[in-house]
Structure formats: structure tokens, C-alpha cells
Design a protein around this motif. Structure first.
Motif, short mmCIF file in Angstrom:
data_model
loop_
_atom_site.label_atom_id
_atom_site.label_comp_id
_atom_site.label_asym_id
_atom_site.label_seq_id
_atom_site.Cartn_x
_atom_site.Cartn_y
_atom_site.Cartn_z
N LEU A 97 14.27 26.55 65.50
CA LEU A 97 14.90 27.57 64.66
C LEU A 97 16.00 28.27 65.44
O LEU A 97 15.86 28.51 66.64
CB LEU A 97 13.86 28.58 64.18
N ASP A 98 17.08 28.58 64.76
CA ASP A 98 18.22 29.26 65.37
C ASP A 98 17.92 30.76 65.46
O ASP A 98 17.84 31.44 64.44
CB ASP A 98 19.47 29.01 64.52
N PRO A 99 17.75 31.29 66.68
CA PRO A 99 17.42 32.72 66.81
C PRO A 99 18.54 33.64 66.32
O PRO A 99 18.30 34.81 66.05
CB PRO A 99 17.15 32.90 68.31
N GLY A 100 19.75 33.12 66.18
CA GLY A 100 20.86 33.93 65.70
C GLY A 100 20.98 33.98 64.19
O GLY A 100 21.78 34.75 63.65
N MET A 101 20.19 33.16 63.49
CA MET A 101 20.26 33.12 62.03
C MET A 101 19.67 34.40 61.46
O MET A 101 18.58 34.81 61.83
CB MET A 101 19.49 31.90 61.51
N ARG A 131 23.49 35.72 56.58
CA ARG A 131 24.76 36.32 56.95
C ARG A 131 25.82 35.23 56.99
O ARG A 131 25.71 34.29 57.75
CB ARG A 131 24.65 37.01 58.31
N GLY A 132 26.78 35.32 56.08
CA GLY A 132 27.86 34.35 56.05
C GLY A 132 27.74 33.27 54.99
O GLY A 132 28.62 32.43 54.87
N GLY A 133 26.65 33.23 54.21
CA GLY A 133 26.54 32.20 53.19
C GLY A 133 25.19 32.17 52.50
O GLY A 133 24.43 33.14 52.54
N SER A 134 24.91 31.05 51.85
CA SER A 134 23.61 30.90 51.17
C SER A 134 23.24 29.42 51.10
O SER A 134 24.10 28.54 51.23
CB SER A 134 23.64 31.50 49.77
N LEU A 135 21.97 29.19 50.90
CA LEU A 135 21.40 27.85 50.77
C LEU A 135 20.76 27.77 49.39
O LEU A 135 19.94 28.62 49.05
CB LEU A 135 20.33 27.64 51.85
#
Length: 125
Positions: free
Chosen positions: A65-69, A98-102
Motif C-alpha cells: 500500500l502507498d503510505p502517501g495515498m 486526493r487528486g482523483g477518484s476510482l
């Protein structure tokens, strides 16, 4: 002092909602509840829970997992099946970060009575 609401978007405090699923104190009764708890696990960086609730036939060996997400919200767009009376179900959702969506349509099945994530596709992509 009030506890903050659960990251999954329900008004319950995390400990009474998805936190109970993450610790193993409660199982998800529906595919939607599992999907919400998996979203919360992404927010909380709980890779162990994500792997435990992934179907054995599609589960990756590991999950980095990306800790910055920074996840910022969950919107359930639709469900099909996935109740106590079903063995399969789908949940279509939009998870914002932050910055978009899935936007994903996730498939779920029961394995030994417990809901697990199988896979998903991305409508419109």
C-alpha cells in the motif's frame, strides 16, 4: 468526546463499524458491508485485512500500500445480490482520493460462509 465517524461513510464510530471487522470481532453480513470495510482498510493501511478478505483464487501474494495515498470518501453507486440470502454480489462504488477518484464494480462471493472480494472492473474505462 465523540469518536469520528467511520471512514466508510457511515455515521458509526470506526470502532463500532469497520474497526470490528478489521479486528475479527465481527464478520461483514453483506457484500456492501465487506466493501465498506475494505475501503476503510485502505484508509487505515491494513494490508492484512485486505488480504484476509480477498478470494483465495484471486488473492495476490502480497499487497504493498502507498503510505502517501490519502483516501477522502466513499460513495456506493449500486449493489446487486450480496445479502444474507445470496452467495454472490456486486457493489459499484466511487472511492475518492486526493487528486482523483476510482470507479469500480467489485464482485464478491461467499467462501465458507464469509464474504470475500473476488475482483473488479472499471466501468467506462
Amino acid at each position: 468526546m465523540t469518536s469520528p465517524s467511520c471512514p466508510c461513510g457511515l455515521a458509526e464510530p470506526y470502532g463500532n463499524c469497520c474497526g470490528r471487522r478489521h479486528t475479527g470481532a465481527a464478520a461483514a453480513p453483506t457484500a456492501e458491508a465487506l466493501m465498506r470495510s475494505r475501503y476503510s482498510a485502505f484508509v487505515k493501511q491494513d494490508a492484512g485485512y485486505l488480504l484476509r478478505t480477498w478470494h483465495p483464487r484471486t488473492r495476490p501474494e502480497r499487497l504493498d500500500l502507498d503510505p502517501g495515498m490519502r483516501w477522502t470518501g466513499l460513495e456506493i453507486l449500486g449493489t446487486s445480490g450480496g445479502s444474507a440470502f445470496h452467495t454472490t454480489g456486486t457493489v459499484t462504488f466511487r472511492a475518492s482520493y486526493r487528486g482523483g477518484s476510482l470507479h469500480e464494480r467489485s464482485r464478491f462471493e461467499r467462501v465458507d460462509g464469509a464474504w470475500v472480494y473476488v475482483d473488479g472492473d472499471f466501468p467506462g474505462q
